[in-house]
Write a protein that holds these residues in place. Structure first.
Motif, PDB file in Angstrom:
ATOM      1  N   ASN A  17     -25.916   5.084 -47.676  1.00 42.58           N
ATOM      2  CA  ASN A  17     -24.769   4.516 -46.967  1.00 42.58           C
ATOM      3  C   ASN A  17     -25.290   3.597 -45.863  1.00 42.58           C
ATOM      4  O   ASN A  17     -25.868   4.079 -44.881  1.00 42.58           O
ATOM      5  N   PRO A  18     -25.092   2.282 -45.977  1.00 41.82           N
ATOM      6  CA  PRO A  18     -25.662   1.363 -44.978  1.00 41.82           C
ATOM      7  C   PRO A  18     -25.063   1.506 -43.583  1.00 41.82           C
ATOM      8  O   PRO A  18     -25.622   0.997 -42.614  1.00 41.82           O
ATOM      9  N   ASP A  19     -23.929   2.194 -43.481  1.00 42.11           N
ATOM     10  CA  ASP A  19     -23.357   2.443 -42.155  1.00 42.11           C
ATOM     11  C   ASP A  19     -24.161   3.492 -41.387  1.00 42.11           C
ATOM     12  O   ASP A  19     -24.243   3.449 -40.160  1.00 42.11           O
ATOM     13  N   LEU A  20     -24.748   4.430 -42.122  1.00 42.53           N
ATOM     14  CA  LEU A  20     -25.519   5.512 -41.503  1.00 42.53           C
ATOM     15  C   LEU A  20     -27.028   5.304 -41.604  1.00 42.53           C
ATOM     16  O   LEU A  20     -27.785   5.927 -40.855  1.00 42.53           O
ATOM     17  N   TRP A  21     -27.452   4.434 -42.536  1.00 47.49           N
ATOM     18  CA  TRP A  21     -28.874   4.397 -42.887  1.00 47.49           C
ATOM     19  C   TRP A  21     -29.289   2.965 -43.187  1.00 47.49           C
ATOM     20  O   TRP A  21     -28.774   2.338 -44.105  1.00 47.49           O
ATOM     21  N   TRP A  22     -30.228   2.471 -42.395  1.00 53.15           N
ATOM     22  CA  TRP A  22     -30.758   1.121 -42.599  1.00 53.15           C
ATOM     23  C   TRP A  22     -32.128   1.183 -43.236  1.00 53.15           C
ATOM     24  O   TRP A  22     -33.007   1.945 -42.799  1.00 53.15           O
ATOM     25  N   LEU A  23     -32.329   0.379 -44.282  1.00 51.99           N
ATOM     26  CA  LEU A  23     -33.651   0.134 -44.839  1.00 51.99           C
ATOM     27  C   LEU A  23     -34.116  -1.190 -44.243  1.00 51.99           C
ATOM     28  O   LEU A  23     -33.448  -2.212 -44.398  1.00 51.99           O
ATOM     29  N   LEU A  24     -35.276  -1.182 -43.577  1.00 55.26           N
ATOM     30  CA  LEU A  24     -35.660  -2.320 -42.749  1.00 55.26           C
ATOM     31  C   LEU A  24     -36.921  -3.013 -43.255  1.00 55.26           C
ATOM     32  O   LEU A  24     -37.882  -2.359 -43.693  1.00 55.26           O
ATOM     33  N   THR A  25     -36.906  -4.326 -43.174  1.00 55.54           N
ATOM     34  CA  THR A  25     -38.076  -5.134 -43.511  1.00 55.54           C
ATOM     35  C   THR A  25     -38.252  -6.212 -42.452  1.00 55.54           C
ATOM     36  O   THR A  25     -37.305  -6.578 -41.755  1.00 55.54           O
ATOM     37  N   GLY A  26     -39.478  -6.713 -42.329  1.00 58.79           N
ATOM     38  CA  GLY A  26     -39.773  -7.718 -41.315  1.00 58.79           C
ATOM     39  C   GLY A  26     -41.261  -8.006 -41.298  1.00 58.79           C
ATOM     40  O   GLY A  26     -41.997  -7.585 -42.208  1.00 58.79           O
ATOM     41  N   PRO A  27     -41.752  -8.693 -40.290  1.00 58.56           N
ATOM     42  CA  PRO A  27     -43.187  -8.971 -40.208  1.00 58.56           C
ATOM     43  C   PRO A  27     -44.006  -7.674 -40.204  1.00 58.56           C
ATOM     44  O   PRO A  27     -43.724  -6.753 -39.440  1.00 58.56           O
ATOM     45  N   LYS A  28     -45.003  -7.638 -41.075  1.00 59.79           N
ATOM     46  CA  LYS A  28     -45.784  -6.410 -41.238  1.00 59.79           C
ATOM     47  C   LYS A  28     -46.427  -5.957 -39.931  1.00 59.79           C
ATOM     48  O   LYS A  28     -46.401  -4.763 -39.604  1.00 59.79           O
ATOM     49  N   LYS A  29     -46.973  -6.895 -39.157  1.00 58.48           N
ATOM     50  CA  LYS A  29     -47.642  -6.521 -37.914  1.00 58.48           C
ATOM     51  C   LYS A  29     -46.672  -5.832 -36.955  1.00 58.48           C
ATOM     52  O   LYS A  29     -47.020  -4.838 -36.310  1.00 58.48           O
ATOM     53  N   GLN A  30     -45.461  -6.344 -36.874  1.00 53.77           N
ATOM     54  CA  GLN A  30     -44.482  -5.753 -35.964  1.00 53.77           C
ATOM     55  C   GLN A  30     -44.086  -4.343 -36.406  1.00 53.77           C
ATOM     56  O   GLN A  30     -43.947  -3.438 -35.578  1.00 53.77           O
ATOM     57  N   ILE A  31     -43.917  -4.155 -37.714  1.00 52.84           N
ATOM     58  CA  ILE A  31     -43.570  -2.829 -38.228  1.00 52.84           C
ATOM     59  C   ILE A  31     -44.699  -1.843 -37.969  1.00 52.84           C
ATOM     60  O   ILE A  31     -44.472  -0.706 -37.521  1.00 52.84           O
ATOM     61  N   TYR A  32     -45.937  -2.269 -38.220  1.00 52.68           N
ATOM     62  CA  TYR A  32     -47.076  -1.377 -38.026  1.00 52.68           C
ATOM     63  C   TYR A  32     -47.311  -1.089 -36.546  1.00 52.68           C
ATOM     64  O   TYR A  32     -47.645   0.040 -36.166  1.00 52.68           O
ATOM     65  N   ASP A  33     -47.138  -2.099 -35.698  1.00 54.18           N
ATOM     66  CA  ASP A  33     -47.280  -1.880 -34.253  1.00 54.18           C
ATOM     67  C   ASP A  33     -46.238  -0.876 -33.764  1.00 54.18           C
ATOM     68  O   ASP A  33     -46.534  -0.009 -32.931  1.00 54.18           O
ATOM     69  N   PHE A  34     -45.025  -0.995 -34.284  1.00 57.92           N
ATOM     70  CA  PHE A  34     -43.961  -0.079 -33.876  1.00 57.92           C
ATOM     71  C   PHE A  34     -44.293   1.354 -34.285  1.00 57.92           C
ATOM     72  O   PHE A  34     -44.112   2.298 -33.507  1.00 57.92           O
ATOM     73  N   SER A  35     -44.808   1.515 -35.508  1.00 61.02           N
ATOM     74  CA  SER A  35     -45.103   2.869 -35.996  1.00 61.02           C
ATOM     75  C   SER A  35     -46.269   3.501 -35.246  1.00 61.02           C
ATOM     76  O   SER A  35     -46.227   4.693 -34.913  1.00 61.02           O
TER      77      SER A  35
END
Length: 259
Positions: free
Chosen positions: A138-156
């Motif tokens: 359900n996209p209202d409750l759950w987002w599948l996210l994509t974006g620049p790999k470096k930003q995703i890895y830095d966030f994690s």
């Protein structure tokens, strides 16, 4: 009755406090000396904001989720091993929230699931949308996210501290973990859970309830706001009670005199 009621209230509050999930990382500790007493206040680390695209092609951020409790994980759509099982387990949480059978005290609108793709080059918006449809997300409750790999890895690694959570660290070139991360309404890390372990998932469900019931530190009780006029209110209540008692006695006394 007042001592009994007070005891029950304190007991219930203590039980909640014992089960409340702790906080993991702090930015600083502020020490203040007032009236000869030393008080410390911990400034807990609130994760930085981001801007990624979800499965609907919308650019979204944490700023779009004020006062929401967040459950985050990392996956990729081509994963043949842990990711399908991880996603299926999160789907069970999503469905439980919607049915409210297991989470009767929770409002689903205050919880958001975030799944970050660790293979964003291949996991485009259409691919994420197809994956979400396949798993009934359900996209209202759950987002599948994509974006620049470096930003995703830095966030994690730097914000959610997944390397520390896994104990042995994570591969900074390719993150592959079954950990779910719980963030409270101020986006402070409150727990890590093995998304493939049923006992850990049950603990996450309980912790969600505790976090949702946790008092907002910015909330000001109406009683505290009324504190300046509290003596006047008490005087009015006592005076009213006195008048009621006095008036109720007069008919009784007149009946006695007639008798």
């Amino acid at each position: 009755m007042l001592p009994v009621i007070s005891y029950l209230l304190v007991k219930k509050a203590s039980e909640h406090a014992m089960g409340m999930p702790g906080r993991y990382y702090y930015d600083s500790v502020i020490t203040v000396i007032k009236d000869g007493k030393t008080n410390t206040d911990t400034v807990w680390h609130s994760v930085d904001d981001f801007k990624f695209q979800n499965q609907l092609g919308n650019t979204v951020s944490l700023a779009d989720l004020p006062n929401k409790v967040i459950v985050a994980d990392f996956f990729f759509t081509r994963c043949p091993s842990i990711c399908p099982k991880l996603t299926a387990n999160i789907r069970k949480l999503q469905d439980a929230l919607s049915s409210k059978d297991q989470f009767k005290q929770l409002n689903p609108s205050f919880i958001q699931f975030l799944s970050f793709s660790v293979d964003p080059e291949r996991d485009s918006v259409p691919v994420l949308k197809s994956y979400g449809d396949k798993f009934g997300i359900n996209p209202d409750l759950w987002w599948l996210l994509t974006g620049p790999k470096k930003q995703i890895y830095d966030f994690s690694i730097n914000e959610l501290k997944l390397g520390l959570a896994d104990g042995e660290g994570v591969d900074s070139n390719f993150i592959h973990t079954q950990k779910l991360v719980l963030l409270d309404k101020e986006h402070v890390v409150r727990g890590y859970y093995n998304g493939l372990d049923s006992a850990d998932l049950n603990k996450l469900a309980k912790d969600l309830v505790f976090i949702m019931l946790e008092k907002d530190k910015h909330y000001v009780s109406p009683l505290l706001e009324m504190r300046p006029i509290l003596p006047l209110i008490i005087f009015i209540l006592l005076a009213t009670a006195g008048v009621v008692i006095f008036l109720s006695r007069k008919p009784f006394e007149s009946i006695k005199l007639k008798a």
